[in-house]
Motif scaffolding. Structure first.
Motif, mmCIF file in Angstrom:
data_model
loop_
_atom_site.group_PDB
_atom_site.id
_atom_site.type_symbol
_atom_site.label_atom_id
_atom_site.label_comp_id
_atom_site.label_asym_id
_atom_site.label_seq_id
_atom_site.Cartn_x
_atom_site.Cartn_y
_atom_site.Cartn_z
ATOM 1 N N ASN B 225 0.803 -1.226 0.000
ATOM 2 C CA ASN B 225 0.000 0.000 0.000
ATOM 3 C C ASN B 225 0.833 1.271 0.000
ATOM 4 N N GLU B 226 1.986 1.186 0.626
ATOM 5 C CA GLU B 226 2.797 2.397 0.738
ATOM 6 C C GLU B 226 4.189 2.171 0.169
ATOM 7 N N CYS B 261 -6.330 13.809 -2.906
ATOM 8 C CA CYS B 261 -5.739 12.558 -2.425
ATOM 9 C C CYS B 261 -5.589 12.650 -0.919
ATOM 10 N N ASP B 263 -2.551 11.819 0.754
ATOM 11 C CA ASP B 263 -1.167 11.946 1.209
ATOM 12 C C ASP B 263 -0.783 13.393 1.419
ATOM 13 N N ASP B 337 -8.259 7.899 -1.902
ATOM 14 C CA ASP B 337 -7.313 6.954 -1.288
ATOM 15 C C ASP B 337 -6.708 5.978 -2.301
ATOM 16 N N HIS B 340 -1.336 7.032 -4.447
ATOM 17 C CA HIS B 340 -0.234 6.914 -3.490
ATOM 18 C C HIS B 340 0.901 7.768 -4.024
#
Lengths: 663, 379
Positions: B225-226, B261, B263, B337, B340
């Motif tokens: 995911n990251e 987003c 982030d 979401d 990324h």
């Protein structure tokens, strides 16, 4: 369809012929090893006689021991060294490994003769260097005394065998290593093994088949080797192959057939073992991958026990052979004797060893010239040699013989005066005569009309294709010289050329069936030729197999020869050597020897007593006529001359003429 | 988690002046299932061999329970290894293979018997004791190798691509089996693989490596995911990676449009890599789409369609259950979401475009897996 069948028949016929061609010689050899008679061409019935003789032949037992020792040791060393070398190769980078493998393969491709000669040369060069080094070391200090004189022998032969065996081991072990998973060693170490443990518990079991077949190949190669051993064994050691070769030089004794048969069977068994092992492994590999058998069984207990018993039995046999032959080979003080093949009653050797405690290292060499080159090359470590008259003169000339201390040889007194002070050793300083005889013509009375009394017979076109000329220049030209009325020791070029012309003329006219040495036995015994020139003692041997043969020393005269015992200047066992000479010169030894080799002894008493000795032994009268051939009376000897050592120019001319004859 | 067991400190390794490990720093906890993941030549096997003691590092330290073990030979380490092709001893049967380590350690015979049989039970090989190892299938050999290592009760088990030689089905079974064994025995597994799916399935911690450096350490969820950079994003799963600009926290600009987003933490207007996973993209009618593109390729994958959409010259991979025909104009919608955002790195621009996508790409992946295996042999 019919065509197919006929082809098949043709195929199997061809196959049969090929096998016949390949194996017929060996079958004949095996069959004749059971021959009751002495001949190699006349069948006299079945007998194990020659195998029995073999067991009592010291020379052969000793050489079997030498062969086994050198093969086993060389195999052992080469297997260890080769295995480690293969492991070293394995861990190298591919390019370096390939280069080294090529280098490794060269000795196998190389002609044995080249390997043999080069190793011999290396050893001799090294020995020379060592001598200088040892002398220097001994001169600068006195704590250690280094031996200054090294010579070719068991050690050098062993080195040579190790040398040529290693490549075979590497070749057998290498592929097994490459097949092995590299991670196996890591895995073993990972499971708690040190490197050495990993090596023993994992690497060795993995490559064991390769090691075993490498060792078997090496052993077979070692047993089989003749050429390399011949050049590196020196003069005092001899393997079985060398002994057999030495035996053929004098005359082909059926013992050779027996020993060759045994050798053949040994090698056959080894090869069979190697092949069975390989096919067994292949089968196992196939079974392992293709089928996944439910019923895989470990070999049963019985099979394992059987295998162990077989291996144990094999080891026992080997041990027994080593002990039996080793007994024949081992002892302490030594004398190295070099003589001709079949030229001694071997019981004498045993008797001498028993009474004096000195071990006799008895070697044979095929000719005076071969003996000379061995001595000159410096590889020989003989003490006593038994060369012929003219060669003795040459050796004395070149200062290679030691003066004898006749005080140690009281039996010298027994030598008849007729055999002392001869031209080769006029002052009696170097020699004690061993045996003497004459050169003459042997002929088959059923194939020749009337008696032969002249050397003319050797050049007579009437016998075209029936005559065997001797295959050595001195004797062959002597026949022609005598026929023309010249001296056999002439140095006159015109006389020699005339003699050569006579020889050549006869050869061109097709008089000669062949130029022979040993083959004379088979050919004359088998009635394949009518006339031959050869030595009196050998005639007596042939007579045993063919009663139609006769011998004559022609009216023009002939050569009579004396073989005498001498000690080399380089001898390291002079005292033992003189003890040996004294023993052989004794009357009892001379009698035994005379009876065995059919050549006359120079011992006066022995010549006188031989008739009685013969009667006692065989309970029949000695045939006077035969004795006169063995030990010709004075009137015959008066017609004969001893060969003198010819000057260098004349020798060169002999060589030149002989080459022109082109045999 | 539990206490630290192994630590790699500034580990460097060079073969013939070629740096294969570049300052590796890593700690491994007791009872952890840690996977070293990366393409061939990334240094993962070398790292494993250094931990196993088969290779000595040219720089840095390895500590085990706080003790430096650089110079401790393999047979003195409480570590056992399952090798790439199992490295079973062909001259021994299954039982003796498993008993090998115990015999070396001179364990009494009855105990050996008991422990080996126990272990064969664990790996479901009861009844195979007297088989020759070359009569076993790949999966069975695999389990012998595991039993052989585990029977010594090591603190750490190293596994070097242990499933590489197995077929897909067997591989999936063995993944579960391995995880079960690890949990049952409660020991540390260090697992090397180039298969990201394997890594995600089994590991507690995944270490992604490339070019001798660690790219990212984290739980499977973290690294999926990251991802920290384009390499990780691309190597783990499928990713569309685009150039973008971080306008401010929560807003990223690409295609001259701003997208919301979740982030943040970048400098205003910092150029960034934007990762969008194919399954986070919805295909919608043109008028509802944030962006509009043309379908260039559709592949049916069973559970979903792999659809390649040309968006302004950049080809996106979109995974969806709805079919769209080739040539159709479609709208594309991404939830906040679904974005990324990553800092720019040396890998920027190298991955994430599906222009060269074709139906053969799966096969290509297989080929590269094969190549990996072969190059693995030569290490």
């Amino acid at each position: 369809m019919s065509k197919r069948t006929s082809n098949r028949f043709g195929d199997s016929l061809l196959m049969g012929l090929v096998f016949l061609f390949l194996y017929a010689p060996i079958f004949i050899l095996i069959i004749f090893s059971f021959n009751a008679g002495t001949s190699s061409s006349v069948w006299r019935g079945f007998s194990l006689h020659w195998y029995n003789e073999l067991l009592h032949n010291r020379l052969i037992l000793t050489s079997v021991y030498t062969t086994l020792m050198v093969s086993l040791l060389a195999t052992l060393i080469a297997t260890v060294a080769g295995t480690f070398a293969a492991i070293g190769f394995y861990s190298m980078r591919r390019s370096r490994r390939d280069t080294l493998m090529t280098v490794n393969n060269i000795p196998m491709m190389n002609a044995d003769i080249v390997t043999g000669v080069s190793l011999c040369l290396l050893f001799v060069v090294f020995f020379n260097g060592w001598e200088h080094f040892a002398v220097w070391i001994n001169s600068v200090q006195s704590a250690v005394t280094l031996p200054t004189r090294l010579s070719l022998g068991f050690g050098t032969m062993l080195i040579a065998h190790v040398c040529f065996n290693i490549p075979y081991v590497i070749l057998a072990v290498g592929p097994k290593l490459r097949q092995m998973d590299r991670n196996l060693i890591d895995a073993a170490q990972d499971l708690g093994c040190t490197w050495m443990q990993a090596f023993w518990k994992v690497v060795i079991p993995e490559i064991k088949p390769g090691i075993v077949s490498g060792a078997l190949t090496a052993f077979t190669m070692s047993v089989d080797d003749f050429i390399i051993s011949y050049f590196t064994a020196g003069s005092s050691t001899s393997t079985l192959a060398m002994t057999i070769y030495g035996m053929t030089k004098k005359r082909v004794s059926p013992q050779i057939n027996a020993v060759s048969t045994l050798l053949f069977v040994t090698v056959l068994v080894l090869l069979a073992i190697i092949n069975i092992r390989e096919s067994h492994q292949e089968k196992r590999a196939v079974r392992g991958t293709v089928s996944r058998p439910k019923a895989f069984k470990k070999p049963g207990r019985a099979v394992i026990i059987l295998r162990r018993v077989a291996a144990g039995a094999l080891a026992c046999v080997l041990a027994v052979v080593l002990i039996v032959t080793g007994k024949a080979a081992n002892a302490r003080p030594v004398v190295n004797v070099c003589s001709w093949g079949e030229y001694i009653d071997e019981d004498l050797i045993a008797e001498f060893e028993e009474t004096t405690g000195i071990a006799v290292n008895y070697q044979t060499v095929e000719s005076n010239e071969a003996l000379y080159s061995l001595i000159e090359m410096g590889g020989a470590d003989f003490d006593v040699i038994v060369p012929s008259d003219y060669m003795i003169a040459r050796l004395i000339d070149e200062g290679l013989l030691a003066e004898l201390d006749y005080g140690n040889i009281p039996n010298y007194e027994l030598i008849d005066a007729a055999y002392k002070g001869l031209n080769y050793d006029p002052d009696n300083k170097y020699t004690v005569p061993y045996a003497w005889g004459t050169l003459g013509i042997i002929y088959n009375t059923t194939m020749v009309d009337g008696e032969i009394t002249s050397w003319d017979a050797m050049f007579d076109p009437q016998y075209a294709g029936q005559v065997l000329m001797i295959n050595n220049s001195r004797d062959a030209l002597a026949a022609a010289l005598l026929d023309l009325g010249y001296s056999i020791n002439t140095t006159d070029e015109t006389e020699l050329r005339a003699a050569f012309g006579r020889l050549r003329e006869a050869k061109d006219a097709g008089v000669y069936q062949a130029f022979v040495m040993d083959q004379v036995f088979q050919k004359m015994e088998g009635g394949n030729a009518a006339i031959a020139m050869y030595y009196a003692g050998d005639y007596l041997t042939m007579l045993e197999n063919n009663e139609d043969l006769a011998f004559v020393v022609p009216d023009e005269g002939s050569n009579w020869f004396v073989d005498a015992m001498c000690v080399l200047k380089t001898a390291q066992h002079k005292q033992e050597a003189e003890a040996w000479i004294n023993f052989i010169a004794s009357t009892t030894s001379s009698l035994a020897n005379m009876d065995y080799i059919w050549y006359a002894s120079p011992n006066g008493e022995a010549l006188e007593q031989y008739g009685d000795y013969y009667f006692e032994l065989y309970e029949e009268e000695l045939d006077e006529e035969l004795f006169a051939i063995m030990a010709p009376p004075v009137e015959v000897l008066d017609r004969c001359e001893i060969y003198e050592n010819l000057p260098v120019d004349t020798l060169a001319l002999y060589n030149d003429l002989w080459n022109q004859l082109g045999i | 988690m539990s206490k630290e067991l192994i630590r790699l400190h500034d580990l460097c390794m060079a073969f013939d002046d070629e740096l294969v490990l570049d300052h590796i720093n890593l700690y491994i906890n007791d009872s952890e299932f840690l996977t070293l993941l990366g393409p061939s030549g990334c240094g993962k096997t070398t790292t494993l061999r250094i931990i196993g003691g088969f290779t000595t590092p040219t720089g840095g330290d390895v500590t085990f329970d706080g003790v430096r073990i650089n110079d401790v030979p393999p047979h003195k380490r409480q570590i056992n290894t399952v090798f790439q092709k199992y490295a079973l001893f062909p001259h021994l049967d299954v039982f003796e293979n498993v008993a090998f380590g115990l015999r070396i350690a001179k364990i009494p015979a009855p105990e050996i018997e008991q422990r080996v049989m126990e272990m064969l039970e664990v790996v479901s090989l009861k009844g195979f004791e007297r088989r020759r190892v070359d009569q076993l299938s790949g999966g069975q050999q695999q389990r012998v190798a595991i039993a052989r290592a585990l029977v010594n009760r090591p603190k750490v088990l190293l596994l070097d691509e242990p499933l590489g030689a197995l077929d897909l089905r067997l591989r999936k079974d063995m993944q579960i089996e391995l995880k079960r064994i690890q949990q049952q025995m409660g020991i540390t597994f260090i697992y090397v693989t180039h298969d990201q799916e394997e890594a995600l399935t089994m590991s507690d911690t995944v270490v992604v490596m490339d070019k001798g450096r660690i790219q990212q350490i984290g739980t499977p969820e973290d690294i999926y995911n990251e991802p920290k950079n384009a390499f990780v994003a691309d190597f783990i799963g499928e990713s569309n990676i685009l150039n973008g600009t971080m306008v401010r926290d929560g807003v990223v600009r690409m295609y001259r449009r701003e997208f919301p987003c979740v982030d943040g933490g970048f400098a205003p207007n910092e150029p960034v890599d934007v990762v969008i996973r194919p399954e986070d993209i919805d295909i919608v009618p043109v008028e509802q789409g944030q962006l509009v593109g043309t379908v260039t390729n559709v592949t049916f994958k069973g559970m979903q369609y792999d659809i390649i959409v040309d968006l302004g010259g950049f080809k996106w991979l979109i995974q969806t259950t709805d079919h769209s025909p080739v040539g159709a104009q479609v709208g594309v919608k991404i939830d906040p979401d679904g974005f990324h955002i990553m800092k720019k790195s040396e890998y920027s621009g190298l991955f994430g475009d599906y222009s060269s996508y074709s139906e053969e790409y799966e096969e290509l992946a297989d080929v590269s897996a094969l190549e990996e295996e072969e190059s693995g042999d030569e290490e």
